[in-house]
Design an enzyme around this catalytic site. Structure first.
Site, mmCIF file in Angstrom:
data_model
loop_
_atom_site.group_PDB
_atom_site.id
_atom_site.type_symbol
_atom_site.label_atom_id
_atom_site.label_comp_id
_atom_site.label_asym_id
_atom_site.label_seq_id
_atom_site.Cartn_x
_atom_site.Cartn_y
_atom_site.Cartn_z
ATOM 1 N N LYS A 85 0.922 -0.956 -0.036
ATOM 2 C CA LYS A 85 0.439 0.022 0.150
ATOM 3 C C LYS A 85 0.723 1.187 -0.037
ATOM 4 C CE LYS A 85 -4.307 -2.040 2.021
ATOM 5 N NZ LYS A 85 -4.925 -2.162 3.420
ATOM 6 N N TYR A 110 -12.733 -2.013 -4.040
ATOM 7 C CA TYR A 110 -12.901 -2.199 -2.582
ATOM 8 C C TYR A 110 -14.098 -2.516 -2.850
ATOM 9 C CZ TYR A 110 -7.907 -2.085 -0.502
ATOM 10 O OH TYR A 110 -7.474 -2.292 0.502
ATOM 11 N N PHE A 116 -15.709 3.813 6.526
ATOM 12 C CA PHE A 116 -14.253 3.723 6.121
ATOM 13 C C PHE A 116 -14.322 4.076 4.640
ATOM 14 C CE2 PHE A 116 -13.586 -1.287 7.537
ATOM 15 C CZ PHE A 116 -13.441 -1.327 5.929
ATOM 16 N N ASN A 158 -2.230 0.403 6.861
ATOM 17 C CA ASN A 158 -1.536 -0.731 7.183
ATOM 18 C C ASN A 158 -0.763 -1.932 6.298
ATOM 19 O OD1 ASN A 158 -3.815 -1.955 5.572
ATOM 20 N ND2 ASN A 158 -5.079 -2.899 7.174
ATOM 21 N N HIS A 199 -2.560 -5.261 1.778
ATOM 22 C CA HIS A 199 -3.852 -6.238 1.390
ATOM 23 C C HIS A 199 -3.286 -7.693 0.857
ATOM 24 C CE1 HIS A 199 -7.447 -7.173 -0.013
ATOM 25 N NE2 HIS A 199 -6.815 -7.963 -1.550
ATOM 26 N N GLU A 252 -9.546 -11.032 -7.935
ATOM 27 C CA GLU A 252 -8.115 -10.216 -7.663
ATOM 28 C C GLU A 252 -7.493 -9.814 -8.546
ATOM 29 O OE1 GLU A 252 -9.463 -8.622 -3.012
ATOM 30 O OE2 GLU A 252 -8.147 -9.396 -3.523
HETATM 31 P P1 RTP Z 1 -7.396 -5.360 3.026
HETATM 32 O O1 RTP Z 1 -8.598 -5.908 2.128
HETATM 33 O O2 RTP Z 1 -6.230 -4.829 2.396
HETATM 34 O O3 RTP Z 1 -6.203 -7.374 3.592
HETATM 35 O O4 RTP Z 1 -7.701 -5.979 4.861
HETATM 36 P P2 RTP Z 1 -8.329 -6.693 6.097
HETATM 37 O O5 RTP Z 1 -8.623 -7.664 5.001
HETATM 38 O O6 RTP Z 1 -7.406 -7.301 7.171
HETATM 39 O O7 RTP Z 1 -8.825 -5.864 6.000
HETATM 40 P P3 RTP Z 1 -10.997 -4.974 5.615
HETATM 41 O O8 RTP Z 1 -11.771 -5.193 6.787
HETATM 42 O O9 RTP Z 1 -10.640 -6.581 4.200
HETATM 43 O O10 RTP Z 1 -10.665 -3.853 5.074
HETATM 44 C C1 RTP Z 1 -9.805 -2.812 3.586
HETATM 45 C C2 RTP Z 1 -9.116 -1.920 4.136
HETATM 46 O O11 RTP Z 1 -9.302 -0.953 4.543
HETATM 47 C C3 RTP Z 1 -9.372 -0.356 5.753
HETATM 48 N N1 RTP Z 1 -9.779 -0.004 6.793
HETATM 49 N N2 RTP Z 1 -9.985 0.957 7.345
HETATM 50 N N3 RTP Z 1 -10.786 2.670 9.306
HETATM 51 C C4 RTP Z 1 -11.080 1.515 9.135
HETATM 52 O O12 RTP Z 1 -11.694 1.506 10.749
HETATM 53 C C5 RTP Z 1 -10.241 0.567 8.957
HETATM 54 N N4 RTP Z 1 -11.157 -0.460 9.103
HETATM 55 C C6 RTP Z 1 -10.410 -0.932 7.698
HETATM 56 C C7 RTP Z 1 -7.416 -0.672 6.081
HETATM 57 O O13 RTP Z 1 -7.064 -0.747 5.323
HETATM 58 C C8 RTP Z 1 -8.546 -2.539 5.598
HETATM 59 O O14 RTP Z 1 -6.707 -3.222 5.629
HETATM 60 MG MG MG Z 2 -10.159 -7.542 3.420
#
Ligand code: RTP
Ligand code: MG
Length: 140
Positions: A11, A51, A59, A114, A117, A128
């Protein structure tokens, strides 16, 4: 164990700090092979489409703004159990909850910025990977 492919993104917070090599080292040390890789600057439209599953989360727009704020490196990782293995190496979404030694524990700034991804299931991985790569760009 099945050989799988998963989509990984380094990222903008990580490209900004010039740590893409460090992230790749973590992935390779875990036994994941980078079988496709390119650097892109996502457009608003691309980030929103990528997304789309999060479109109703509060968010969503912040995430789109962040993901378009700088270059990303998109990659296909291949290996035994690659989807789960990559999620393990990445660590929890929130770096404060990520296990010690994971990419997010060591590099992420916060729950949004973070660093990486990773696809979360075989179905999302297939979609994806197709989103970013054509078949001839993935060389296993
Ligand atoms: P990713 O999809 O990026 O691998 O991450 P993940 O599964 O761990 O998390 P996900 O729930 O799919 O959320 C996608 C991305 O959105 C951002 N995020 N921001 N501000 C917030 O509360 C929040 N929650 C999630 C993060 O960049 C997350 O990786
Ligand atoms: Mg995710």
């Amino acid at each position: 164990m099945a050989v799988e492919r998963t989509l990984s993104i380094i990222k903008p917070d990580a490209t900004e700090r010039n740590i893409t090599g460090k992230v790749n080292q973590r992935l390779e040390d875990a036994g994941l092979r980078i079988v496709a890789q390119k650097r892109l600057k996502l457009t608003e439209e691309q980030a929103k489409a990528f997304y789309i599953v999060h479109k109703d989360r509060k968010f969503y727009q912040d995430l789109v703004n962040f993901m378009t704020s700088g270059p990303v490196v998109v990659q296909v990782l291949e290996g035994d159990n690659a989807i789960a293995k990559n999620r393990e190496v990445m660590g929890a979404t929130n770096p404060e909850e990520a296990a010690p030694g994971t990419i997010r524990a060591d590099f992420a700034r916060d729950i949004e910025a973070n660093s990486v991804h990773g696809s979360d299931s075989p179905e999302t991985a297939a979609g994806e990977i197709k989103f970013f790569f054509s078949d001839i760009e993935v060389v296993g």
